[in-house]
Design a protein around this motif. Structure first.
Motif, PDB file in Angstrom:
ATOM      1  N   GLY A  84       0.768  -1.138   0.066  1.00  0.00           N
ATOM      2  CA  GLY A  84      -0.169   0.005   0.094  1.00  0.00           C
ATOM      3  C   GLY A  84       0.664   1.171  -0.210  1.00  0.00           C
ATOM      4  N   ALA A  85       1.952   1.192   0.389  1.00  0.00           N
ATOM      5  CA  ALA A  85       2.861   2.418   0.660  1.00  0.00           C
ATOM      6  C   ALA A  85       3.633   2.600  -0.713  1.00  0.00           C
ATOM      7  N   ILE A  86       3.737   1.874  -1.726  1.00  0.00           N
ATOM      8  CA  ILE A  86       4.602   1.766  -2.841  1.00  0.00           C
ATOM      9  C   ILE A  86       3.896   1.623  -4.365  1.00  0.00           C
ATOM     10  N   ALA A  87       2.811   0.719  -3.993  1.00  0.00           N
ATOM     11  CA  ALA A  87       2.324   0.371  -5.337  1.00  0.00           C
ATOM     12  C   ALA A  87       1.669   1.296  -6.130  1.00  0.00           C
ATOM     13  N   THR A 145       2.211  12.300  -1.620  1.00  0.00           N
ATOM     14  CA  THR A 145       1.701  12.708  -0.062  1.00  0.00           C
ATOM     15  C   THR A 145       1.204  11.546   0.664  1.00  0.00           C
ATOM     16  N   SER A 146       1.763  11.560   1.783  1.00  0.00           N
ATOM     17  CA  SER A 146       1.195  10.542   2.878  1.00  0.00           C
ATOM     18  C   SER A 146       0.849  11.549   3.971  1.00  0.00           C
ATOM     19  N   GLY A 147      -0.529  11.169   4.637  1.00  0.00           N
ATOM     20  CA  GLY A 147      -1.118  11.864   5.465  1.00  0.00           C
ATOM     21  C   GLY A 147      -2.203  11.095   6.363  1.00  0.00           C
ATOM     22  N   ALA A 150       8.965   8.640  -4.585  1.00  0.00           N
ATOM     23  CA  ALA A 150       8.344   9.498  -3.958  1.00  0.00           C
ATOM     24  C   ALA A 150       7.200   8.921  -3.062  1.00  0.00           C
ATOM     25  N   ASP A 151       6.728   7.934  -3.357  1.00  0.00           N
ATOM     26  CA  ASP A 151       5.646   7.221  -2.641  1.00  0.00           C
ATOM     27  C   ASP A 151       6.224   6.447  -1.479  1.00  0.00           C
ATOM     28  N   ALA A 152       7.559   5.813  -1.788  1.00  0.00           N
ATOM     29  CA  ALA A 152       8.123   5.052  -0.625  1.00  0.00           C
ATOM     30  C   ALA A 152       8.659   6.117   0.534  1.00  0.00           C
ATOM     31  N   LEU A 153       9.356   7.071  -0.063  1.00  0.00           N
ATOM     32  CA  LEU A 153       9.948   8.112   0.898  1.00  0.00           C
ATOM     33  C   LEU A 153       8.707   8.861   1.405  1.00  0.00           C
ATOM     34  N   ALA A 154       7.634   9.167   0.965  1.00  0.00           N
ATOM     35  CA  ALA A 154       6.860   9.880   1.866  1.00  0.00           C
ATOM     36  C   ALA A 154       6.215   9.077   3.140  1.00  0.00           C
ATOM     37  N   THR A 155       5.864   7.816   2.590  1.00  0.00           N
ATOM     38  CA  THR A 155       5.634   7.057   3.886  1.00  0.00           C
ATOM     39  C   THR A 155       6.687   6.785   5.052  1.00  0.00           C
ATOM     40  N   ALA A 156       8.092   6.527   4.596  1.00  0.00           N
ATOM     41  CA  ALA A 156       9.212   6.407   5.353  1.00  0.00           C
ATOM     42  C   ALA A 156       9.263   7.704   6.174  1.00  0.00           C
TER      43      ALA A 156
HETATM   44 MG    MG Z   1       3.813   5.927   0.077  1.00  0.00          MG
END
Ligand code: MG
Ligand code: AMP
Length: 342
Positions: A179-182, A250-252, A293-299
């Motif tokens: 869910g954090a990278i797909a 964006t992760s929020g 962007a996706d992986a790093l926003a979550t990290a």
């Molecule tokens: Mg993510």
């Protein structure tokens, strides 16, 4: 004799000018086509393509959407028929041969786990399931439940074999969640496919996880807005950005969270402490690829302001905007300026 080539050149000038005039008059402007909203990957997706004609743009959108749907059917762990579900159900934990894209996203996930010192970790699935069950029962997890889950978490226990594109989960009860990278990965694949189909520009928006390439039909950059986590209902944006050949994610905490016994828990968890990540209410990352962007926003959501920004500053072409939950303070890395729309 010596003057001949010069003479011919001068004689040809009117012909060249005429050709250029005819060409510019008949050259059609690029067209922009939008897919409209489509529900895929548990979100609202929209793909925009720019191409020399409508047919090319539509073909690019269709091919990209098809690819996003294919990836969803591989990577959705809530679909019992997805390949990821098969991996998660490997009862005997024998190595299992998998699709190249699933292998690739596992490989990239491990890369981001290593880069973020384990803050990003797709093996958090059992912890997510525990909180989901606790939210349903409205009872917080017990220490014993958390201790049981602990042994199932750890990216080092995902064993990949590039010789036969297989994966093995080395501990009982392990499960993977992409869910954090797909979405970021799917945005990258969609962009690549649109380019192959002849699109000269495009914007792939998978629920705020955005990939872009080229320019709009008027040769402009792609304009996008980032939502304000303090006012999610009002659809207010914190800023507008202009993108070209870059991705944003964006992760929020403002859209998805668990409520247990009156307390809200973020849907992002720290794999080391098993606590939900509450320090930052929003993390926006700019990067070259959607996957990054996706992986790093979550990290960074897990790492917090100090460690998160330290990491982002070290990475090439990578910028961040974070909003600290308690103070509401917004912190930007220096390079964010170049993405601001003016
Ligand atoms: Mg993510
Ligand atoms: P995103 O919205 O991209 O930040 O992804 C959040 C989703 O990733 C959550 O809903 C979980 O499914 C999963 N997740 C939660 N915590 C982590 C983590 N530390 N590393 C990787 N995936 C996570």
């Amino acid at each position: 004799m010596e003057e001949n080539p010069k003479k011919i050149f001068y004689m040809l000038i009117p012909v060249i000018v005429l050709c250029l005039l005819v060409y510019s008059k008949h050259k059609k402007p690029a067209v922009l086509v939008e897919s409209g909203n489509i529900i895929v990957m548990n979100t609202i997706a929209k793909i925009t393509a720019v191409a020399k004609d409508e047919k090319t743009a539509r073909a690019a959108i269709d091919a990209a959407m098809k690819e996003v749907k294919r990836l969803e059917s591989l990577m959705n762990r809530y679909d019992p028929n997805s390949q990821l579900s098969l991996v998660n159900r490997q009862v005997d934990k024998e190595p299992m041969k998998i699709d190249r894209d699933l292998f690739e996203i596992f490989k990239k996930s491990i890369y981001y786990s290593e880069l973020t010192d384990g803050a990003f970790d797709i093996t958090v699935a059992p912890l997510i399931d525990l909180f989901r069950a606790c939210a349903e029962a409205n009872i917080p997890p017990t220490d014993q439940q958390l201790a049981e889950v602990k042994g199932k978490i750890g990216y080092k226990k995902i064993l990949l074999d590039a010789n036969d594109f297989s994966v093995r989960l080395a501990a009982g009860g392990m499960k993977l969640d992409l869910g954090a990278i797909a979405k970021g990965y799917a945005a990258d694949k969609a962009v690549a496919i649109m380019k192959n189909c002849g699109a000269t520009g495009g914007l792939v928006d998978l629920g705020g996880q955005i990939g872009s390439f080229g320019t709009t039909e008027t040769k402009g950059k792609w304009m996008i807005g980032v939502q304000d986590p303090a006012n999610p209902q009002e659809d207010k944006i914190i800023a507008a950005f202009a993108l070209s050949d870059s991705a944003i994610s964006t992760s929020g905490n403002y859209h998805r969270f668990y409520t247990i016994a009156g307390k809200q828990y973020s849907h992002i968890f720290n794999p080391a402490t098993e606590a939900s990540a509450e320090a930052l209410s929003s993390v926006t990352i700019f990067a070259d690829t959607g996957t990054a962007a996706d992986a790093l926003a979550t990290a960074v959501s897990v790492m917090g302001a100090q460690k998160g920004l330290e990491l982002i500053k070290k990475l090439k072409n990578t910028e961040a905007i974070i909003i600290v939950a308690e103070s509401g303070q917004t912190i930007k890395t220096d390079g964010v300026e170049k993405f601001l729309a003016n």
